[in-house]
Design a protein around this motif. Structure first.
Motif, short mmCIF file in Angstrom:
data_model
loop_
_atom_site.label_atom_id
_atom_site.label_comp_id
_atom_site.label_asym_id
_atom_site.label_seq_id
_atom_site.Cartn_x
_atom_site.Cartn_y
_atom_site.Cartn_z
N GLY A 17 0.80 -1.22 0.00
CA GLY A 17 0.00 0.00 0.00
C GLY A 17 0.84 1.27 0.00
O GLY A 17 0.44 2.29 -0.57
N VAL A 162 2.65 -16.16 -3.31
CA VAL A 162 2.78 -17.22 -2.30
C VAL A 162 1.46 -17.97 -2.25
O VAL A 162 0.40 -17.37 -2.07
CB VAL A 162 3.10 -16.62 -0.91
N ASP A 482 -0.16 3.66 7.47
CA ASP A 482 1.20 3.39 7.01
C ASP A 482 2.29 3.59 8.06
O ASP A 482 3.14 2.71 8.26
CB ASP A 482 1.52 4.32 5.83
C1 LIG Z 1 -6.13 3.35 -1.97
C2 LIG Z 1 -5.43 3.38 -0.63
C3 LIG Z 1 -5.08 4.61 -0.06
C4 LIG Z 1 -4.45 4.64 1.18
N1 LIG Z 1 -4.02 5.84 1.67
C5 LIG Z 1 -3.23 5.85 2.78
C6 LIG Z 1 -2.61 7.06 3.21
O1 LIG Z 1 -2.73 8.12 2.59
N2 LIG Z 1 -1.83 7.01 4.33
C7 LIG Z 1 -1.64 5.86 5.04
O2 LIG Z 1 -0.95 5.88 6.06
N3 LIG Z 1 -2.23 4.71 4.64
C8 LIG Z 1 -2.99 4.67 3.52
N4 LIG Z 1 -3.52 3.49 3.09
C9 LIG Z 1 -3.35 2.31 3.92
C10 LIG Z 1 -1.98 1.67 3.83
O3 LIG Z 1 -1.48 1.71 2.52
C11 LIG Z 1 -2.09 0.23 4.33
O4 LIG Z 1 -2.73 0.22 5.57
C12 LIG Z 1 -0.73 -0.42 4.51
O5 LIG Z 1 -0.02 -0.43 3.30
C13 LIG Z 1 -0.90 -1.85 5.00
O6 LIG Z 1 0.36 -2.44 5.03
P1 LIG Z 1 0.49 -4.03 5.07
O7 LIG Z 1 1.95 -4.32 5.08
O8 LIG Z 1 -0.35 -4.56 6.16
O9 LIG Z 1 -0.18 -4.57 3.73
P2 LIG Z 1 0.09 -4.19 2.22
O10 LIG Z 1 0.70 -2.84 2.11
O11 LIG Z 1 -1.18 -4.46 1.51
O12 LIG Z 1 1.22 -5.22 1.77
C14 LIG Z 1 0.94 -6.57 1.53
C15 LIG Z 1 1.82 -7.03 0.37
O13 LIG Z 1 1.73 -8.44 0.27
C16 LIG Z 1 1.54 -8.80 -1.08
N5 LIG Z 1 0.84 -10.10 -1.09
C17 LIG Z 1 -0.38 -10.39 -0.60
N6 LIG Z 1 -0.64 -11.70 -0.78
C18 LIG Z 1 0.44 -12.22 -1.39
C19 LIG Z 1 0.77 -13.55 -1.84
N7 LIG Z 1 -0.07 -14.57 -1.69
N8 LIG Z 1 1.97 -13.74 -2.45
C20 LIG Z 1 2.84 -12.70 -2.60
N9 LIG Z 1 2.58 -11.44 -2.19
C21 LIG Z 1 1.39 -11.22 -1.59
C22 LIG Z 1 0.75 -7.65 -1.69
O14 LIG Z 1 0.94 -7.61 -3.08
C23 LIG Z 1 1.38 -6.45 -0.97
O15 LIG Z 1 2.52 -6.02 -1.66
C24 LIG Z 1 -4.18 3.42 1.87
C25 LIG Z 1 -4.53 2.20 1.29
C26 LIG Z 1 -5.13 2.16 0.05
C27 LIG Z 1 -5.44 0.81 -0.55
#
Ligand SMILES: Cc1cc2nc3c(=O)[nH]c(=O)nc-3n(C[C@H](O)[C@H](O)[C@H](O)COP(=O)(O)OP(=O)(O)OC[C@H]3O[C@@H](n4cnc5c(N)ncnc54)[C@H](O)[C@@H]3O)c2cc1C
Length: 501
Positions: A17, A162, A482
């Motif tokens: 994200g 994965v 984030d």
């Molecule tokens: C449109 C949008 C706008 C946002 N705006 C903001 C903002 O302005 N500020 C802010 O702080 N937050 C914002 N967020 C929220 C923030 O981006 C997320 O909360 C944060 O990125 C979550 O991090 P994470 O590591 O939990 O998951 P993610 O960032 O979703 O990372 C998970 C990763 O795992 C990968 N993945 C998943 N399943 C598999 C698999 N089976 N095999 C291989 N890879 C896989 C995905 O491709 C991804 O790269 C926004 C989110 C979105 C969608």
């Protein structure tokens, strides 16, 4: 949602994200993290996490000219470190935003110098995840991956998905990677629980219905889904000075001009992500009748609104969360509403601390296809009551003297929509279950409270497997996620290193 299907956004890119989001870079209030600790997670309160907030970010102060032009305020001591993620303020803001800002002051909302010091309440500026040298996005790929890319023991496989955690599958297009010490899942709030479920770690009944051998009945996996649902208040400004947030979409010449300005000077509207102004407000500020709402909640049998088939441990965990939420709702130092604004009249009103809980499961008919996500937002009717109070309050903002020069006109839901019942209909029609803030589906909580990971982020009952992403957040914090996900990762790296010794 509401017996309809809707698009759920999840980044499928290196950097997740952080590579695609709106770049709003903020933190919750101290109490939001302290609640995580109170749910049985020692070491996860604000004072424990603050050093990791400092460590992960490099904050650049706005110039004196920018402070004078836009009114930016900040307190550098909230940032401290020289970390990999750049946070800064863009050299542009829309002029209309100043009037919107003053509208909150008209309503008696206090302007804060800084929101990142554990007191994210009231009206304040938040930086963008923006590199001030290039005026481009700062995100995990640049901040964390690129400095490590040359290490011999670090490999990034792109173009692969994965399928399962640790299983030998013989197929030329499928590869198996063995871990010597530990597997760390970081697939996000939708991906991580489904990877556990495919591995036979999850609610027994679900796994059996999918024909998956149950390795460990872990009822919490995929449950406890929370997000920041939002209702849209669509206004227009009848006297909106040009240029405004809509001009680039309507005027190709202006769009071309701002592109040239950005390319040549790194200035202008294209330096702005979504925006940098926010207001985070507690329930007592929004709803004069909040005490009776909380009395209703206290008396409510809230378990009836949870997803069917909840295990007793998750119910116990939910009741522990409800107690903390009741205290948060009654407090003046815990936000329930966020409005982010940038000069545009369309306003997203975001519920920060929902009572409703959703579910993420693998598809029992086809376990390797995309997960089934049921956000179940507003299933607890008190969440709808919160939203009604929120919409009423935000309408007042549009009627403030400061906003009058813009001549706001409400289009959705419309001035004729005033009763609770009609506002609820409008909320159910014009809401989104997610602003991309899904979390909670591998909740960090004790096993007896339906938790999935322990306070050291290892999966309960499984050796050598941990989860490090937004899915571990047990309870919704009031913020964009984030900056906190970076903190979870920084703390995880210390935890992993300490047990690898
Ligand atoms: C449109 C949008 C706008 C946002 N705006 C903001 C903002 O302005 N500020 C802010 O702080 N937050 C914002 N967020 C929220 C923030 O981006 C997320 O909360 C944060 O990125 C979550 O991090 P994470 O590591 O939990 O998951 P993610 O960032 O979703 O990372 C998970 C990763 O795992 C990968 N993945 C998943 N399943 C598999 C698999 N089976 N095999 C291989 N890879 C896989 C995905 O491709 C991804 O790269 C926004 C989110 C979105 C969608």
């Amino acid at each position: 949602m509401f017996n309809q299907t809707t698009t759920v956004y999840a980044a499928a890119i290196v950097g997740g994200g952080s590579a695609v989001d709106h770049m709003m870079f903020d933190r919750g209030s101290a109490g939001d993290y302290d609640n995580w600790e109170k749910l049985g997670n020692p070491g996860w309160g604000w004072s424990d996490l603050f050093p990791y907030f400092e460590k992960s970010v490099n904050f650049t102060t706005p110039t004196l000219d920018q402070q004078a032009d836009f009114g930016y305020t900040y307190d550098s001591s909230a940032y401290g470190g020289y970390g990999p993620i750049q946070a800064s303020y863009p050299p542009f803001q829309w002029s209309q935003q100043k009037l919107q800002w003053n509208g909150w002051l008209d309503l008696g909302i206090t302007a804060q110098k800084e929101g990142a010091g554990g007191d994210a309440l009231g009206l304040f500026w938040i930086p963008s995840a923006l590199d001030p040298k290039t005026e481009t996005r700062s995100f995990s790929t640049l901040g964390y991956y690129e400095p490590a890319v040359s290490r011999e023991n670090y490999h990034l496989l792109t173009g692969y998905q994965v399928l399962e955690v640790v299983k030998s599958l013989c197929n030329c297009r499928i590869i198996t990677i063995n871990a010597n010490k530990e597997v760390v899942l970081a697939a996000g709030a939708f991906g991580s629980p489904v990877l556990l479920q495919r591995r036979g770690l999850g609610p027994k009944a679900l796994l059996e219905s999918a024909g998956i051998k149950v390795k460990l009945d872990l009822p919490g996996v995929g449950n406890n889904l929370q997000d920041h649902a939002a209702s849209i208040l669509l206004y227009i400004y009848a006297s909106n000075p040009v240029p405004n947030t809509q001009t680039a979409a309507r005027n190709a010449t202006f769009a071309a001009q701002i592109q040239v300005e950005y390319t040549q000077n790194r200035t202008g509207p294209l330096t702005v992500g979504y925006g940098n102004s926010v207001v985070f407000l507690p329930l007592p500020t929004i709803d004069p009748d909040y005490a009776s709402l909380l009395a209703q909640l206290t008396a409510q049998d809230s378990l009836q609104y949870l997803p069917p088939g909840y295990d007793a441990t998750i119910e116990k965990g939910y009741l522990a969360q409800k107690d903390l939420l009741l205290a948060s709702y009654a407090s003046n130092s815990s936000a329930i509403l966020e409005v982010f604004f940038n000069g545009d009249p369309t306003t997203t009103t975001v519920l920060q601390k929902p009572l409703s809980r959703g579910v993420v499961t693998l598809n029992i008919k086809s376990p390797y296809s995309d997960p089934i996500i049921d956000p179940r937002v507003f299933t607890n009717p008190i969440d709808l009551d919160f939203m009604v109070a929120i919409l009423r309050f935000v309408r007042k903002w549009f009627q403030t003297p400061s906003q009058a020069p813009l001549t706001p006109v409400e289009i959705i839901p419309g001035y004729n929509v005033t009763s609770d019942a009609n506002l609820i209909t409008a909320i159910l029609t014009y809401s989104t279950p997610t602003i991309g803030h899904a979390h909670g589906t591998c909740a960090m909580m004790p096993l007896e409270l339906g938790g999935v990971v322990a306070a050291d982020l290892t999966v309960w009952g499984v050796k050598g497997l941990s989860v490090v992403d937004a899915s571990i957040m047990p309870l919704a914090p009031a913020m964009h996620l984030d900056a906190t996900v970076y903190v979870i990762a920084e703390k995880a790296s210390d935890l992993i290193k300490s047990r690898a010794k």
